[in-house]
Each structure stands twice: as C-alpha cells, then as structure tokens.
Design a protein around this motif. Structure first.
Motif, PDB file in Angstrom:
ATOM      1  N   VAL A 212       7.531   5.933  10.997  1.00 23.23           N
ATOM      2  CA  VAL A 212       6.626   7.235  11.423  1.00 23.23           C
ATOM      3  C   VAL A 212       7.129   7.965  12.390  1.00 23.23           C
ATOM      4  O   VAL A 212       7.283   8.945  12.659  1.00 23.23           O
ATOM      5  CB  VAL A 212       5.095   6.771  11.310  1.00 23.23           C
ATOM      6  N   ARG A 213       7.240   6.845  13.520  1.00 26.71           N
ATOM      7  CA  ARG A 213       7.639   7.544  14.961  1.00 26.71           C
ATOM      8  C   ARG A 213       9.053   8.204  14.985  1.00 26.71           C
ATOM      9  O   ARG A 213       9.383   9.060  15.900  1.00 26.71           O
ATOM     10  CB  ARG A 213       7.690   6.321  16.139  1.00 26.71           C
ATOM     11  N   LEU A 214      10.048   7.436  14.167  1.00 23.17           N
ATOM     12  CA  LEU A 214      11.325   8.120  14.364  1.00 23.17           C
ATOM     13  C   LEU A 214      11.633   9.238  13.101  1.00 23.17           C
ATOM     14  O   LEU A 214      12.583   9.909  13.090  1.00 23.17           O
ATOM     15  CB  LEU A 214      12.394   7.116  13.802  1.00 23.17           C
ATOM     16  N   GLY A 215      10.376   9.822  12.715  1.00 19.26           N
ATOM     17  CA  GLY A 215      10.392  11.202  11.776  1.00 19.26           C
ATOM     18  C   GLY A 215      10.611  10.894  10.524  1.00 19.26           C
ATOM     19  O   GLY A 215      10.380  11.811   9.844  1.00 19.26           O
ATOM     20  N   SER A 216      11.007   9.574   9.730  1.00 20.47           N
ATOM     21  CA  SER A 216      10.805   9.598   8.318  1.00 20.47           C
ATOM     22  C   SER A 216       9.465   9.477   7.520  1.00 20.47           C
ATOM     23  O   SER A 216       9.442   9.991   6.429  1.00 20.47           O
ATOM     24  CB  SER A 216      11.711   8.307   8.029  1.00 20.47           C
ATOM     25  N   GLY A 217       8.461   9.039   8.394  1.00 18.48           N
ATOM     26  CA  GLY A 217       7.066   9.080   7.738  1.00 18.48           C
ATOM     27  C   GLY A 217       6.785   8.094   6.745  1.00 18.48           C
ATOM     28  O   GLY A 217       7.869   7.398   6.608  1.00 18.48           O
ATOM     29  N   ILE A 218       5.531   8.187   6.195  1.00 16.67           N
ATOM     30  CA  ILE A 218       5.452   7.323   5.075  1.00 16.67           C
ATOM     31  C   ILE A 218       5.758   7.565   3.931  1.00 16.67           C
ATOM     32  O   ILE A 218       5.708   8.957   3.665  1.00 16.67           O
ATOM     33  CB  ILE A 218       3.973   7.160   5.141  1.00 16.67           C
ATOM     34  N   THR A 219       6.738   6.871   3.076  1.00 14.18           N
ATOM     35  CA  THR A 219       7.312   7.203   1.833  1.00 14.18           C
ATOM     36  C   THR A 219       6.292   6.990   0.659  1.00 14.18           C
ATOM     37  O   THR A 219       5.631   5.956   0.706  1.00 14.18           O
ATOM     38  CB  THR A 219       8.526   6.638   1.607  1.00 14.18           C
ATOM     39  N   LEU A 220       5.976   7.924  -0.033  1.00 15.13           N
ATOM     40  CA  LEU A 220       5.038   7.596  -1.266  1.00 15.13           C
ATOM     41  C   LEU A 220       5.614   7.678  -2.634  1.00 15.13           C
ATOM     42  O   LEU A 220       6.594   8.333  -2.869  1.00 15.13           O
ATOM     43  CB  LEU A 220       3.737   8.873  -1.274  1.00 15.13           C
ATOM     44  N   HIS A 221       5.151   6.843  -3.381  1.00 15.56           N
ATOM     45  CA  HIS A 221       5.792   6.764  -4.830  1.00 15.56           C
ATOM     46  C   HIS A 221       4.647   6.819  -5.731  1.00 15.56           C
ATOM     47  O   HIS A 221       3.875   5.950  -6.124  1.00 15.56           O
ATOM     48  CB  HIS A 221       6.492   5.513  -5.201  1.00 15.56           C
ATOM     49  N   ARG A 222       4.172   8.454  -5.988  1.00 16.44           N
ATOM     50  CA  ARG A 222       3.035   8.397  -6.725  1.00 16.44           C
ATOM     51  C   ARG A 222       3.242   8.070  -8.233  1.00 16.44           C
ATOM     52  O   ARG A 222       4.293   8.387  -8.580  1.00 16.44           O
ATOM     53  CB  ARG A 222       2.492   9.991  -6.610  1.00 16.44           C
ATOM     54  N   SER A 223       2.142   7.682  -8.766  1.00 18.98           N
ATOM     55  CA  SER A 223       2.183   7.569 -10.342  1.00 18.98           C
ATOM     56  C   SER A 223       0.802   7.279 -10.973  1.00 18.98           C
ATOM     57  O   SER A 223      -0.060   7.228 -10.010  1.00 18.98           O
ATOM     58  CB  SER A 223       2.925   6.176 -10.659  1.00 18.98           C
ATOM     59  N   PRO A 224       0.456   7.395 -12.110  1.00 19.02           N
ATOM     60  CA  PRO A 224      -1.090   7.437 -12.418  1.00 19.02           C
ATOM     61  C   PRO A 224      -1.491   6.009 -12.332  1.00 19.02           C
ATOM     62  O   PRO A 224      -0.819   5.069 -12.799  1.00 19.02           O
ATOM     63  CB  PRO A 224      -0.926   7.608 -14.109  1.00 19.02           C
ATOM     64  N   THR A 225      -2.711   5.987 -11.933  1.00 26.77           N
ATOM     65  CA  THR A 225      -3.401   4.744 -11.542  1.00 26.77           C
ATOM     66  C   THR A 225      -4.903   5.073 -11.409  1.00 26.77           C
ATOM     67  O   THR A 225      -5.462   6.224 -11.522  1.00 26.77           O
ATOM     68  CB  THR A 225      -2.843   4.325 -10.090  1.00 26.77           C
ATOM     69  N   CYS A 226      -5.813   4.146 -11.071  1.00 30.47           N
ATOM     70  CA  CYS A 226      -7.075   4.305 -10.893  1.00 30.47           C
ATOM     71  C   CYS A 226      -7.743   3.688  -9.621  1.00 30.47           C
ATOM     72  O   CYS A 226      -7.216   2.364  -9.332  1.00 30.47           O
ATOM     73  CB  CYS A 226      -7.867   3.845 -12.067  1.00 30.47           C
ATOM     74  N   MET A 227      -8.491   4.144  -9.000  1.00 27.36           N
ATOM     75  CA  MET A 227      -9.262   3.827  -7.912  1.00 27.36           C
ATOM     76  C   MET A 227      -9.947   2.252  -7.921  1.00 27.36           C
ATOM     77  O   MET A 227      -9.928   1.462  -7.245  1.00 27.36           O
ATOM     78  CB  MET A 227     -10.090   4.717  -7.177  1.00 27.36           C
ATOM     79  N   LYS A 228     -10.545   2.281  -9.165  1.00 27.78           N
ATOM     80  CA  LYS A 228     -11.291   1.157  -9.667  1.00 27.78           C
ATOM     81  C   LYS A 228     -10.479  -0.077  -9.643  1.00 27.78           C
ATOM     82  O   LYS A 228     -10.824  -1.298  -8.981  1.00 27.78           O
ATOM     83  CB  LYS A 228     -12.003   1.122 -10.797  1.00 27.78           C
ATOM     84  N   ARG A 229      -9.146  -0.190 -10.209  1.00 26.58           N
ATOM     85  CA  ARG A 229      -8.424  -1.214 -10.242  1.00 26.58           C
ATOM     86  C   ARG A 229      -7.807  -1.420  -8.808  1.00 26.58           C
ATOM     87  O   ARG A 229      -7.729  -2.857  -8.496  1.00 26.58           O
ATOM     88  CB  ARG A 229      -6.989  -0.837 -10.991  1.00 26.58           C
ATOM     89  N   ILE A 230      -7.593  -0.456  -8.003  1.00 32.84           N
ATOM     90  CA  ILE A 230      -7.193  -0.689  -6.575  1.00 32.84           C
ATOM     91  C   ILE A 230      -8.108  -1.538  -5.867  1.00 32.84           C
ATOM     92  O   ILE A 230      -7.834  -2.787  -5.240  1.00 32.84           O
ATOM     93  CB  ILE A 230      -6.662   0.548  -5.770  1.00 32.84           C
ATOM     94  N   CYS A 231      -9.559  -1.103  -5.969  1.00 29.75           N
ATOM     95  CA  CYS A 231     -10.551  -1.999  -5.204  1.00 29.75           C
ATOM     96  C   CYS A 231     -10.840  -3.193  -5.626  1.00 29.75           C
ATOM     97  O   CYS A 231     -11.249  -4.003  -4.852  1.00 29.75           O
ATOM     98  CB  CYS A 231     -11.792  -0.724  -5.304  1.00 29.75           C
ATOM     99  N   THR A 232     -10.919  -2.997  -6.840  1.00 29.28           N
ATOM    100  CA  THR A 232     -11.164  -4.613  -7.608  1.00 29.28           C
ATOM    101  C   THR A 232     -10.234  -5.514  -7.251  1.00 29.28           C
ATOM    102  O   THR A 232     -10.417  -6.636  -6.789  1.00 29.28           O
ATOM    103  CB  THR A 232     -11.122  -4.319  -9.273  1.00 29.28           C
TER     104      THR A 232
END
Length: 371
Positions: A212-232
C-alpha cells in the motif's frame, strides 16, 4: 552588486565552503569532491533565479505566511541532492545543518564585499532567506518522503525474504505431527506450528502495508460470491479457535455480490479477532450481515470497555494498538489489522466506521456498494 549577482559570481567559493562543511558531517567516509558538493552549484543557481523573479508586496506577504507560490525547487537540484543524501545515510539533523551552513556562508562572504547596508541590500537579504526557506521546505518534504519509501521497501523485502525459512519451519512441524512421534514431541511440534503461523500472519500484514505504502495498493480478484458464506466461515473458524467465547451470526439472506471473497474474509476475521481481543470475556460477539438500500452491511458488535472518543480517529492508522482493560496482553498483533481492513474495504469502494459507548458496546460497520 546585488546578492543574486554575488552568488552567481562567487559560486565556486561558496561551493568550496559547502564541501568543507559537508566533509565534517561524514568524517568516516572518504568521499570525493563531487559527492560532497553534490548539487550545490545547481541549488545556488536556483536560489539566484528565485531572487531575480519579480515579486509584489502581496506575493511576499503570502510567502511569509507559508504560501510558497511559484517555486524553482519542487524539481531539480534540491530533489537530486535529497536523493543522494538519503542514499549516503545522512541524518535529518545533518541534512538541515547543510542548509544552515549554506545560509551562513553566503551571508558572511557577501558582507565582506558589501559594507553598505541600504534598502536594496535589506531586500536582497529578505529574498535570499525566503529562497533558502523555500528550498529547505521542499528538501525536507522530499527527504521525509524518500526515507518513508526506503522504510516501506525494507519492510517489503524483509517480509518476502522471511517467508522461505518460515515455510520450511511449517513444513517440518507438519511432517513431525504426521509421523509416529512421542506425545511430548507432538506437543512441541504443534506449538512450533502455531507460533510459525502467527509469524506468517504478521509477515503477511507487513507485506500488505508495504504494498500500500509503495503505491501498488490492495489487489482485488472479484468474483461472484455471497456475504452469508463469508461471515459463516469466519464465525465457524473463530468458534473453533476460541471455544470459550460466544459468537452469534445474524444473516439476512444470501446477500450475493461481486467481491474478493478472500479479502473480505480477511476483513471480517480481523474485526471479529479485534472483538475477541478487546471485548468483555463474558459477552457474545455478534456478526450481522444485511442489505441496506444499495449496499450490503456487515456489523461486528461486542460488549466491554468503550473506545475513548479521542482514540477512534487513530484506529485505522498503521501500527496503532489500542490498549484497554479487556485487551489480551499476550497478543502479538502489530496494530495492522484495522489498517489493512480499511484499505481492503476502500479498494472495494466501501467504507468502514466504528461506534462505541458504555451503553451500547462497540460496533464496527462495513458498507459495500452492491447495486
């Protein structure tokens, strides 16, 4: 002769004085004249050019109040000088000393040849000091930025290079656990594995901060998911890791979305871990996932000592650790979990906030756009 003209005519003498002073700052180094002088000739030219610029009374007043206006110093000789001095390991005190010496040298040499102090000479002195102050301000900003960059680069390299030996420790401990070893050896191997995993988490956090500090930041790999599964999944993992604590999940449907599931799992895990560490031991930690207009919200709530109002703005700063009477003093946290969580949520276009009071407890709220 004006002071600007004097500087141009006596650049060599001024540079020689600078060189002698620079040598006293680094007495243990055998450095050549080009290194000691560095970009002083260019900086003197920039100072003279700055002094020759037309300047109204309003512009001069603005400078005295800290508004630099146009500046020769945002690029060029002073920036190159900063980079070279940081590379040599010059301390902030030494860096500032060079500019104090430059100011004193120029004024001393000019006074030898200019005995008449009239209105023009006073104006030249004011313009010269303004130019030096501007150059010093620009140099200090660039010095700080370069030192910060070097520190973050060091953290990134350190974290990367530590991963290989740590992976070897993990592998050997796992092999010993799988083999037919005495019970005592198995206990020791299990403890090694737990400690190695904690170290691995800390290294991962350091690498995230460095990116983050060197400028490349957080890399995201988006895909279909659901918040219920993440929290469970996070709540199940936390219940297994902390069997003596109470957890509750309130989910309002599947809550599908296009997100980075691994990253958001990291966010929820960090928030629940934070609640375990700082929440009252007897209280239930509640995770709520719900839809709110065009957003999905995740709330993590715990009871316990409220966060002081003056501490809340600092919670998402890197390396900030909140100490309270409920906190687990054995924690090996570097104070990066909330900072990284904030960066991940921001990368998703969302927000993360906290509310805390003695009456209602502490609630971290993550909001993610989900049209």
């Amino acid at each position: 002769m004006s002071l600007a003209a004097f500087i141009r005519a006596n650049t060599e003498a001024i540079a020689a004085e600078w060189e002698r002073f620079a040598a006293t700052l680094m007495p243990g180094e055998r450095l050549g004249s080009s290194v000691l002088r560095n970009d002083v000739v260019g900086m003197l030219g920039d100072i003279a050019a700055n002094m020759d610029e037309a300047q109204s009374a309003t512009q001069q007043q603005a400078k005295s109040e800290g508004e630099p206006g146009r500046s020769h110093f945002t690029q060029g000789a002073v920036v190159e000088h900063v980079l070279s001095r940081v590379a040599l390991g010059v301390s902030p005190r030494q860096f500032l000393s060079e500019f104090r010496a430059l100011r004193a040298t120029v004024i001393r040499l000019w006074q030898r040849e200019n005995n008449d102090i009239d209105a023009q000479a006073l104006d030249d002195m004011i313009r010269f000091n303004e130019a030096i102050d501007q150059m010093l301000a620009e140099g200090t900003v660039n010095y700080t930025r370069e030192v910060d960059r070097a520190r973050e680069l060091f953290l990134g390299i350190l974290g990367h290079d530590l991963r290989n030996p740590l992976a070897a420790i993990n592998g050997l401990a796992e092999l010993q656990l799988r083999g037919k070893t005495p019970e005592r050896h198995a206990q020791l191997a299990s403890q090694i594995l737990i400690s190695a995993r904690r170290m691995s988490d800390m290294i991962s956090d350091l690498l995230e901060v460095a990116r983050v500090r060197l400028g490349s930041g957080i890399t995201l790999h988006r895909s279909p998911t659901c918040m219920k599964r993440i929290c469970t999944n996070v709540v199940d993992e936390m219940q297994a890791a902390f069997p003596n604590r109470s957890f509750r999940l309130n989910d309002k449907g599947e809550l599908p979305g296009e997100w980075d599931e691994s990253r958001l799992s990291q966010v929820v895990s960090n928030l629940v871990s934070n609640a375990v560490q700082h929440g009252a031991a007897h209280s239930t930690i509640t995770v709520t996932a719900r839809r709110r207009e065009k957003e999905v919200e995740v709330l993590v709530h715990n009871e316990g000592t409220p966060i002081p109002a003056d501490k809340i703005p600092k919670l998402f700063d890197s390396f900030y650790r909140l100490n309270d009477e409920n906190a687990d003093t054995s924690s090996t946290s570097l104070g990066l979990g909330l900072y990284i969580s904030h960066e991940i949520v921001t990368a998703h276009g969302g927000s993360i906030k906290v509310q805390s009071s003695a009456a209602s407890g502490t609630t971290f709220t993550v909001r993610l756009p989900n049209t």
